[in-house]
Motif scaffolding. Structure first.
Motif, mmCIF file in Angstrom:
data_model
loop_
_atom_site.group_PDB
_atom_site.id
_atom_site.type_symbol
_atom_site.label_atom_id
_atom_site.label_comp_id
_atom_site.label_asym_id
_atom_site.label_seq_id
_atom_site.Cartn_x
_atom_site.Cartn_y
_atom_site.Cartn_z
ATOM 1 N N MET A 92 49.508 35.608 31.782
ATOM 2 C CA MET A 92 50.196 35.221 33.099
ATOM 3 C C MET A 92 51.531 34.740 32.835
ATOM 4 N N ALA A 93 51.839 33.942 31.639
ATOM 5 C CA ALA A 93 53.070 33.441 31.501
ATOM 6 C C ALA A 93 53.975 34.498 30.571
ATOM 7 N N MET A 94 53.387 35.364 30.022
ATOM 8 C CA MET A 94 53.846 36.571 29.340
ATOM 9 C C MET A 94 54.534 37.701 30.144
ATOM 10 N N MET A 95 53.547 37.755 31.339
ATOM 11 C CA MET A 95 54.096 38.881 32.397
ATOM 12 C C MET A 95 55.375 38.425 33.105
ATOM 13 N N GLY A 139 57.976 40.088 43.655
ATOM 14 C CA GLY A 139 57.131 40.801 44.180
ATOM 15 C C GLY A 139 56.322 41.828 42.860
ATOM 16 N N ARG A 140 57.287 42.356 42.053
ATOM 17 C CA ARG A 140 56.788 43.204 41.020
ATOM 18 C C ARG A 140 55.666 42.407 40.122
ATOM 19 N N MET A 141 56.251 41.212 39.871
ATOM 20 C CA MET A 141 55.359 40.227 39.201
ATOM 21 C C MET A 141 54.107 39.788 39.512
ATOM 22 N N MET A 142 54.237 39.585 40.920
ATOM 23 C CA MET A 142 52.767 39.485 41.488
ATOM 24 C C MET A 142 51.755 40.474 41.404
ATOM 25 N N VAL A 143 52.377 41.696 41.442
ATOM 26 C CA VAL A 143 51.289 42.939 41.392
ATOM 27 C C VAL A 143 50.923 42.830 39.913
ATOM 28 N N ALA A 144 51.633 42.605 38.947
ATOM 29 C CA ALA A 144 51.325 42.645 37.590
ATOM 30 C C ALA A 144 50.171 41.524 37.268
ATOM 31 N N LEU A 148 46.368 41.837 36.263
ATOM 32 C CA LEU A 148 45.890 41.053 35.033
ATOM 33 C C LEU A 148 44.617 40.432 35.376
ATOM 34 N N LEU A 149 44.665 39.747 36.295
ATOM 35 C CA LEU A 149 43.421 38.889 36.922
ATOM 36 C C LEU A 149 42.236 39.821 37.139
ATOM 37 N N THR A 150 42.461 40.953 37.712
ATOM 38 C CA THR A 150 41.408 41.953 38.077
ATOM 39 C C THR A 150 40.602 42.549 36.574
ATOM 40 N N VAL A 151 41.477 42.765 35.685
ATOM 41 C CA VAL A 151 41.086 43.145 34.183
ATOM 42 C C VAL A 151 40.292 41.778 33.809
ATOM 43 N N GLY A 152 40.836 40.714 33.843
ATOM 44 C CA GLY A 152 40.321 39.696 33.287
ATOM 45 C C GLY A 152 38.764 39.464 33.922
ATOM 46 N N PHE A 153 38.664 39.485 35.305
ATOM 47 C CA PHE A 153 37.425 39.395 35.763
ATOM 48 C C PHE A 153 36.511 40.358 35.512
ATOM 49 N N ILE A 154 36.986 41.584 35.378
ATOM 50 C CA ILE A 154 36.105 42.537 34.645
ATOM 51 C C ILE A 154 35.495 42.147 33.236
ATOM 52 N N LEU A 155 36.271 41.677 32.338
ATOM 53 C CA LEU A 155 35.944 41.282 31.206
ATOM 54 C C LEU A 155 35.220 39.969 31.059
ATOM 55 N N GLY A 156 34.898 39.214 32.184
ATOM 56 C CA GLY A 156 34.113 37.897 32.351
ATOM 57 C C GLY A 156 35.120 36.731 32.496
ATOM 58 N N LEU A 157 36.407 36.782 32.958
ATOM 59 C CA LEU A 157 37.156 35.679 33.214
ATOM 60 C C LEU A 157 36.679 35.002 34.441
ATOM 61 N N SER A 158 36.162 33.643 34.104
ATOM 62 C CA SER A 158 35.728 32.825 35.187
ATOM 63 C C SER A 158 36.666 31.544 35.642
ATOM 64 N N ILE A 159 36.787 31.379 37.040
ATOM 65 C CA ILE A 159 37.540 30.205 37.224
ATOM 66 C C ILE A 159 36.773 28.930 37.517
ATOM 67 N N LYS A 160 37.052 28.043 36.494
ATOM 68 C CA LYS A 160 36.167 26.988 36.473
ATOM 69 C C LYS A 160 36.645 25.758 37.628
ATOM 70 N N THR A 161 37.616 25.812 38.257
ATOM 71 C CA THR A 161 38.132 24.874 38.861
ATOM 72 C C THR A 161 38.096 25.150 40.380
ATOM 73 N N SER A 162 39.165 25.811 41.017
ATOM 74 C CA SER A 162 38.829 26.431 42.502
ATOM 75 C C SER A 162 40.232 27.326 42.544
ATOM 76 N N VAL A 163 40.057 27.917 43.757
ATOM 77 C CA VAL A 163 40.997 29.089 44.160
ATOM 78 C C VAL A 163 42.314 28.564 44.305
ATOM 79 N N LEU A 164 42.506 27.335 44.904
ATOM 80 C CA LEU A 164 43.788 26.615 45.211
ATOM 81 C C LEU A 164 44.508 26.512 43.816
ATOM 82 N N ASP A 165 43.901 25.915 42.646
ATOM 83 C CA ASP A 165 44.180 25.682 41.382
ATOM 84 C C ASP A 165 44.766 27.186 40.620
#
Length: 280
Positions: A92-95, A139-144, A148-165
């Motif tokens: 996310m930082a690199m994007m 706006g382009r960054m938000m799309v990227a 990124l998060l969609t691909v991450g969720f497909i590969l097993g990314l899990s949010i261990k805190t909250s949606v707000l975080d």
């Protein structure tokens, strides 16, 4: 005896056509100019959808590449899932940094095409032209980041805190990315060609990206590189995003990232706006 009446020549109306300075335009006028220019830039993207290829494909390629190439080496073979939660917040930082580079090349290209000549004759705030570009790039960054998060969720990314975080991590990345855009705008206004802007940007990007905690823990690096990583602003942003998503200790990473963002903007924004006024 006739009297001759003389009339004074009308005062030139140069003031109406002269480019307005920021100090002469109110907040409402500035916002109206920014909105119109954002719409112009968005229409350009609509007419040239190929300009979105980097935003659409870069998150997918980088995520798959680093998870499956480096994930096994760092987290152990078969444990790529653990690496996903480490690398995606860092990406996310690199994007933000990679997309920020496009602002500089875009500004440089607009001067080459004569677009800025049209703005020169319009009574608009000079800063609104640059701010509008930053809004569109955000706006382009938000799309990227969404991809990124969609691909991450497909590969097993899990949010261990909250949606707000999670949203706080995204917002922090956007704030830091916006500050970097002023650096690349300044490069675009200073260097002669878009190729020169890209070349200089890569010289800046490569050490910051790979000399950070984005892809690997700093503990695996030699001592001299760890010292650089500790002060690297990308490391602070990656650690902050990682802490917000994974629930790990944040330390001072959030405040250090915000301090970097404010400092970079405070230094480069006035210089970039002044340089833009001089060129227009």
């Amino acid at each position: 005896m006739s009297t001759v009446t003389t009339t004074k020549p009308a005062a030139p109306r140069a003031a109406a056509a002269a480019p307005a300075e920021d100090g002469r335009i109110g907040l409402r006028g500035n916002l109206r100019h920014i909105g119109a220019l954002v719409r112009r830039n968005a229409l350009q993207i609509k007419q040239d959808p190929e300009s979105m290829f980097d935003v659409l494909f870069m998150p997918i390629i980088f995520t798959l590449l680093f998870v499956f190439v480096f994930g096994g080496a760092i987290s152990g073979k078969g444990n790529q899932g653990e690496y996903v939660n480490y690398v995606v917040p860092g990406l996310m930082a690199m994007m933000g940094m990679n997309i920020a580079m496009g602002v500089g090349t875009g500004v440089n290209d607009d001067f080459k095409k004569g677009v800025m000549d049209r703005f020169r004759s319009m009574p608009i705030a000079r800063s609104s032209v640059l701010i509008a570009k930053i809004v569109v790039e955000l706006g382009r960054m938000m799309v990227a980041i969404a991809i990124l998060l969609t691909v991450g969720f497909i590969l097993g990314l899990s949010i261990k805190t909250s949606v707000l975080d999670l949203f706080l991590a995204i917002g922090l990345s956007a704030v830091f990315g916006a500050s970097l855009m002023w650096i690349f705008i300044l490069l675009g206004l200073t260097l002669k060609t878009a190729q020169a802007v890209q070349g200089m940007a890569m010289i800046v990007l490569m050490p910051l990206q790979f000399g950070s905690s984005i892809f690997a823990p700093p503990t695996t690096m030699p001592g001299w590189l760890q010292s650089f990583t500790d002060v690297n602003p990308l490391s602070n942003l990656a650690d902050a995003a990682r802490g917000l998503i994974n629930g790990t200790p944040l330390g001072h990473s959030v405040w250090v990232t915000l301090a970097w963002s404010v400092g970079i903007t405070a230094v480069t924004m006035p210089i970039a706006v002044r340089k833009f006024r001089q060129k227009t």
